[in-house]
Design an enzyme around this catalytic site. Structure first.
Site, PDB file in Angstrom:
ATOM      1  N   GLY A 112      39.398 -28.780  -6.842  1.00  0.00           N
ATOM      2  CA  GLY A 112      39.472 -27.572  -6.002  1.00  0.00           C
ATOM      3  C   GLY A 112      40.350 -27.829  -4.792  1.00  0.00           C
ATOM      4  O   GLY A 112      40.492 -28.965  -4.338  1.00  0.00           O
ATOM      5  N   ARG A 135      39.148 -23.739   2.534  1.00  0.00           N
ATOM      6  CA  ARG A 135      38.371 -23.372   3.719  1.00  0.00           C
ATOM      7  C   ARG A 135      38.267 -24.500   4.744  1.00  0.00           C
ATOM      8  O   ARG A 135      37.872 -24.280   5.878  1.00  0.00           O
ATOM      9  CB  ARG A 135      36.964 -22.894   3.295  1.00  0.00           C
ATOM     10  CG  ARG A 135      36.997 -21.531   2.622  1.00  0.00           C
ATOM     11  CD  ARG A 135      35.705 -21.221   1.885  1.00  0.00           C
ATOM     12  NE  ARG A 135      35.669 -21.846   0.557  1.00  0.00           N
ATOM     13  CZ  ARG A 135      34.642 -21.762  -0.283  1.00  0.00           C
ATOM     14  NH1 ARG A 135      33.555 -21.097   0.065  1.00  0.00           N
ATOM     15  NH2 ARG A 135      34.698 -22.331  -1.468  1.00  0.00           N
ATOM     16  N   GLN A 145      44.025 -31.919 -13.229  1.00  0.00           N
ATOM     17  CA  GLN A 145      44.071 -30.493 -13.564  1.00  0.00           C
ATOM     18  C   GLN A 145      45.332 -29.963 -12.860  1.00  0.00           C
ATOM     19  O   GLN A 145      45.319 -29.735 -11.650  1.00  0.00           O
ATOM     20  CB  GLN A 145      42.811 -29.781 -13.050  1.00  0.00           C
ATOM     21  CG  GLN A 145      42.765 -28.319 -13.445  1.00  0.00           C
ATOM     22  CD  GLN A 145      41.675 -27.540 -12.707  1.00  0.00           C
ATOM     23  OE1 GLN A 145      41.227 -27.937 -11.631  1.00  0.00           O
ATOM     24  NE2 GLN A 145      41.261 -26.430 -13.275  1.00  0.00           N
ATOM     25  N   GLY A 156      26.351 -18.716  -7.126  1.00  0.00           N
ATOM     26  CA  GLY A 156      26.065 -18.134  -8.430  1.00  0.00           C
ATOM     27  C   GLY A 156      24.555 -17.982  -8.589  1.00  0.00           C
ATOM     28  O   GLY A 156      23.799 -18.868  -8.198  1.00  0.00           O
ATOM     29  N   ASN A 169      32.128 -26.748   2.113  1.00  0.00           N
ATOM     30  CA  ASN A 169      33.307 -25.937   1.859  1.00  0.00           C
ATOM     31  C   ASN A 169      34.164 -25.772   3.104  1.00  0.00           C
ATOM     32  O   ASN A 169      35.359 -25.537   3.020  1.00  0.00           O
ATOM     33  CB  ASN A 169      32.913 -24.548   1.338  1.00  0.00           C
ATOM     34  CG  ASN A 169      32.250 -24.645  -0.034  1.00  0.00           C
ATOM     35  OD1 ASN A 169      32.759 -25.304  -0.935  1.00  0.00           O
ATOM     36  ND2 ASN A 169      31.088 -24.030  -0.175  1.00  0.00           N
TER      37      ASN A 169
HETATM   38  C1  UD1 Z   1      30.421 -22.997  -7.645  1.00  0.00           C
HETATM   39  C2  UD1 Z   1      29.762 -22.252  -8.805  1.00  0.00           C
HETATM   40  C3  UD1 Z   1      28.587 -21.446  -8.263  1.00  0.00           C
HETATM   41  C4  UD1 Z   1      27.623 -22.361  -7.535  1.00  0.00           C
HETATM   42  C5  UD1 Z   1      28.355 -23.134  -6.444  1.00  0.00           C
HETATM   43  C6  UD1 Z   1      27.420 -24.165  -5.837  1.00  0.00           C
HETATM   44  C7  UD1 Z   1      31.574 -21.752 -10.393  1.00  0.00           C
HETATM   45  C8  UD1 Z   1      32.422 -20.708 -10.939  1.00  0.00           C
HETATM   46  N1  UD1 Z   1      30.716 -21.378  -9.442  1.00  0.00           N
HETATM   47  O1  UD1 Z   1      30.948 -22.058  -6.741  1.00  0.00           O
HETATM   48  O2  UD1 Z   1      27.895 -20.815  -9.346  1.00  0.00           O
HETATM   49  O3  UD1 Z   1      26.565 -21.594  -6.952  1.00  0.00           O
HETATM   50  O4  UD1 Z   1      29.471 -23.831  -7.004  1.00  0.00           O
HETATM   51  O5  UD1 Z   1      28.040 -24.791  -4.754  1.00  0.00           O
HETATM   52  O6  UD1 Z   1      31.640 -22.885 -10.813  1.00  0.00           O
HETATM   53  N2  UD1 Z   1      37.062 -26.984  -9.225  1.00  0.00           N
HETATM   54  C9  UD1 Z   1      38.082 -27.616  -9.886  1.00  0.00           C
HETATM   55  N3  UD1 Z   1      39.131 -26.889 -10.341  1.00  0.00           N
HETATM   56  C10 UD1 Z   1      39.210 -25.541 -10.159  1.00  0.00           C
HETATM   57  C11 UD1 Z   1      38.173 -24.901  -9.466  1.00  0.00           C
HETATM   58  C12 UD1 Z   1      37.101 -25.648  -9.038  1.00  0.00           C
HETATM   59  O7  UD1 Z   1      38.059 -28.838 -10.062  1.00  0.00           O
HETATM   60  O8  UD1 Z   1      40.196 -24.950 -10.625  1.00  0.00           O
HETATM   61  C13 UD1 Z   1      35.924 -27.784  -8.788  1.00  0.00           C
HETATM   62  C14 UD1 Z   1      35.806 -27.865  -7.281  1.00  0.00           C
HETATM   63  O9  UD1 Z   1      36.511 -28.972  -6.752  1.00  0.00           O
HETATM   64  C15 UD1 Z   1      34.299 -27.989  -7.058  1.00  0.00           C
HETATM   65  C16 UD1 Z   1      33.709 -27.269  -8.255  1.00  0.00           C
HETATM   66  O10 UD1 Z   1      34.737 -27.185  -9.230  1.00  0.00           O
HETATM   67  O11 UD1 Z   1      33.881 -29.337  -7.081  1.00  0.00           O
HETATM   68  C17 UD1 Z   1      33.196 -25.875  -7.896  1.00  0.00           C
HETATM   69  O12 UD1 Z   1      34.282 -25.105  -7.416  1.00  0.00           O
HETATM   70  P1  UD1 Z   1      34.209 -24.254  -6.060  1.00  0.00           P
HETATM   71  O13 UD1 Z   1      35.472 -23.536  -5.883  1.00  0.00           O
HETATM   72  O14 UD1 Z   1      33.737 -25.104  -4.951  1.00  0.00           O
HETATM   73  O15 UD1 Z   1      33.087 -23.202  -6.488  1.00  0.00           O
HETATM   74  P2  UD1 Z   1      32.050 -22.441  -5.605  1.00  0.00           P
HETATM   75  O16 UD1 Z   1      32.644 -21.187  -5.122  1.00  0.00           O
HETATM   76  O17 UD1 Z   1      31.464 -23.361  -4.609  1.00  0.00           O
HETATM   77 CA    CA Z   2      31.831 -25.533  -3.657  1.00  0.00          CA
END
Ligand code: UD1
Ligand code: CA
Length: 459
Positions: free
Chosen positions: A12, A16, A72, A137, A224
Site C-alpha cells: 500500500g 495518509r 506488486q 470493513g 494509516n
Molecule cells: C483493509 C480492509 C478492511 C479492514 C481494514 C483493517 C480491504 C479491501 N479492506 O482496509 O476490510 O477493515 O483493512 O485495517 O482489504 N495493500 C497492498 N496493495 C494494494 C492495496 C493494499 O499491498 O494494492 C495492502 C496494504 O499495504 C495493507 C493492506 O493491504 O497492508 C490493507 O490495505 P489498506 O489500504 O490499508 O486497507 P484499509 O483501507 O485499511
Molecule cells: Ca490499513
C-alpha cells in the site's frame, strides 16, 4: 499441523502518512513498523512472503534474507497484492498479515491459526467488535458463520451499523484461496481487487468461513496516519515498560519514560523520570539511571550510576562506573570499571581505564587513558590540527594537573605528573614532572607605584 506460510501485505502507498518514506519503515519505539508483523510471523510460520510496492528496496532490506519478497508493480488492491505472492507460497495454511498493524500479539495470531487448522475451515477471519467501526470493513454473519465482508464505502446504512469489523488478518486453506482470488472482481467504489471479497466468494461456494474475535481491541489498531502512529506508539511504549517491570526493573514514573523495544535492562536497575533509552542499548543489573538521561545504542554493565542529565551515544560503560551529572559521551567512548566521569565532561573515541577519574569540565577525544589516572578539571586533549585527528596516550597512574592542554599526538608515561595550567607539546617520560607554562613574575609594591603615577599626572 499444516504447513504455515505467512504473507505480509505491505505494498500500500501509505498516502495518509504524507511522507517520502514508505509507511512500513516509519519507526515505532525503535523498530520499523514492518518489524512487528515480521517478528510475529517468524515465531509462527514455516515460510514468510512479503508483498512490497515498486521502489521498495529499503523495505526489502529491512525485512532480512529469510523473507521471500514479491513486488506488486501496480497497486490494484489487497486481493491483487495477495495474488502476487502465489508462486512463493506453499501448500497448507496461508496466514495474511497487514504490514501496518504492529500491536497484534503472537498469542492472538496463534489462536487464529489454531482455530483455523482445527476447524478445517476454508477461511478464518480475525475480527474485532469496536465502538467506532467507521472506515473498516464490516463482517456480515449468518448463523455463526461469516457470509461476506463489506467495505465501509460500499456498505448500506444498515450494514454500517454493524460493530464487528475485519482486522485484515486471515487464515486460508491455500488451494481454495487461489481459486477464489481468481474470481474476485473490481466492481466497487475504488475499482480495486479487494481481498475481503474472497470471503463472499468462498462462502457462496459453500465453504466454511469462521471468525475469531480479538479480545483486546487495541491489538487491531492500524497505522494509516501519524496520529494513529502516535496513538499506537503510546500503547507499545507502555507494553515495553510493563515487560521491563515484570523483569525486575523499577520505573519510577512510567508516564515520562521512553524506552525503545530494542533495549534490554537487568533486574534491580532503577530508572528515574524523564529518561530516554533507545537503539541497541543494553543496561545491566542494579544500575541507577538518574533523571533526564538520554542513552542511545550503549552497552552498560552492572551497578553503573548515571547521575542526572547525561547524553550517551554508541559507547560502552563497564561495571560500577559513575557518570554525570551532565556528561556527554560521543560515539566510541569506553569507560572502564569503577571509573568516574563527572560534570561537563565530553568523551569521544576514547578509552578510560579502570578506576580513572575525569571529574570536571574536560574534553577527551581520540585518547587512551590507563588505569588509576587522574585528569584534572579543565583538561583538554587538543586532538585536531585543522586537518587531521591525533591521539593522546596517558599511561597508568599518571596525574594530569588542572587546566592542562595536551597537544596531540602526545604520550604521558606511567606515573608521570603534569603541573597545573600546562600546555604539553612533548612526550612526558614515565615518572617525570612536566610543567609547560610561563613562570610567574612578582613585582612588589607595584600597585602603590601605579596609583602615585596616576595622581602626579593629574597635577
Ligand atoms: C483493509 C480492509 C478492511 C479492514 C481494514 C483493517 C480491504 C479491501 N479492506 O482496509 O476490510 O477493515 O483493512 O485495517 O482489504 N495493500 C497492498 N496493495 C494494494 C492495496 C493494499 O499491498 O494494492 C495492502 C496494504 O499495504 C495493507 C493492506 O493491504 O497492508 C490493507 O490495505 P489498506 O489500504 O490499508 O486497507 P484499509 O483501507 O485499511
Ligand atoms: Ca490499513
Amino acid at each position: 499441523m499444516d504447513r504455515l506460510t505467512a504473507v505480509i501485505l505491505a505494498a500500500g502507498e501509505g498516502k495518509r502518512m504524507r511522507s517520502r518514506q514508505p509507511k512500513v519503515l516509519h519507526p515505532l519505539c525503535g523498530r520499523p513498523l514492518i518489524a512487528y508483523p515480521l517478528r510475529a510471523a517468524r515465531s509462527l510460520a514455516d515460510r514468510i512472503v512479503l508483498v512490497v510496492g515498486p521502489n521498495a528496496d529499503e523495505v526489502v532490506a529491512a525485512a532480512g534474507s529469510d523473507v521471500r519478497t514479491v513486488v506488486q508493480a501496480v497497486r490494484l488492491g489487497s486481493g491483487h497484492a495477495l495474488l502476487q505472492s502465489r508462486s512463493e507460497c506453499g501448500e497448507g495454511t496461508i496466514l495474511v498479515l497487514p504490514g501496518d498493524m504492529p500491536l497484534l500479539s503472537v498469542e492472538t495470531i496463534e489462536r487464529l491459526v489454531t482455530h483455523h487448522q482445527k476447524s478445517r475451515a476454508a477461511a478464518t477471519v480475525l475480527t474485532a467488535v469496536v465502538a467506532e467501526p467507521q472506515g473498516y470493513g464490516r463482517v456480515l454473519r449468518q448463523g455463526g458463520r461469516v457470509k461476506r465482508i463489506v467495505e465501509d464505502r460500499d456498505a448500506s446504512d444498515a450494514e454500517k451499523k454493524i460493530a464487528e469489523i475485519n482486522t485484515s488478518v486471515y487464515c486460508f486453506a491455500a488451494g481454495r484461496l487461489w481459486s477464489a482470488l481468481g474470481k474476485v472482481r473490481s466492481d466497487n467504489d475504488q475499482g480495486e481487487y479487494y481481498l475481503t471479497d474472497v470471503i463472499g466468494v468462498l462462502s457462496r461456494a459453500g465453504g466454511r468461513v469462521d471468525a475469531v474475535v480479538v479480545s483486546d481491541t487495541t491489538e487491531a489498531s492500524g497505522v494509516n496516519d501519524r496520529k494513529q502512529l502516535a496513538a499506537v506508539s503510546a500503547i507499545q511504549r507502555r507494553r515495553i515498560l510493563d515487560r521491563l517491570m515484570e523483569g525486575g526493573v523499577t520505573i519510577l514514573d512510567p508516564a515520562s519514560t521512553y524506552i525503545e523495544d530494542t533495549v534490554t535492562i537487568g533486574a534491580d536497575t532503577t530508572i528515574y523520570p524523564n529518561v530516554v533509552i533507545e537503539g541497541q542499548s543494553a543496561i545491566g543489573s542494579e544500575c541507577v539511571v538518574g533523571a533526564g538521561n538520554h542513552v542511545s545504542a550503549c552497552t552498560i554493565g552492572d551497578r553503573v550510576t548515571l547521575l542526572p542529565y547525561c547524553v550517551l551515544r554508541e559507547s560502552v560503560i563497564e561495571d560500577a562506573a559513575i557518570l554525570g551529572p551532565f556528561c556527554h559521551l560521543r560515539p566510541l567512548a569506553h569507560v572502564g570499571p569503577k571509573a568516574k566521569i563527572g560534570n561537563f565532561v565530553e568523551l569521544k573515541k576514547s578509552k578510560i581505564g579502570r578506576g580513572s577519574k575525569v571529574p570536571h569540565l574536560s574534553y577527551v577525544g581520540d585518547a587512551t587513558v590507563g588505569e588509576g589516572v587522574n585528569v584534572g578539571a579543565g583538561t583538554i586533549t587538543c586532538n585536531y590540527d585543522g586537518v587531521h585527528k591525533h591521539e593522546t596516550k596517558i599511561a597508568d597512574h599518571a596525574f594530569i594537573g588542572t587546566n592542562t592542554s595536551l597537544v596531540a599526538p602526545i604520550t604521558v608515561g606511567e606515573g608521570a605528573y603534569i603541573g597545573a595550567g600546562s600546555t604539553i607539546t612533548k612526550d612526558v617520560p614515565p615518572g617525570a614532572l612536566a610543567v609547560g607554562r610561563a613562570s610567574q613574575v612578582v613585582k612588589e609594591g607595584w600597585a602603590a607605584r601605579k596609583s602615585r603615577k596616576h595622581e602626579e599626572s593629574r597635577g
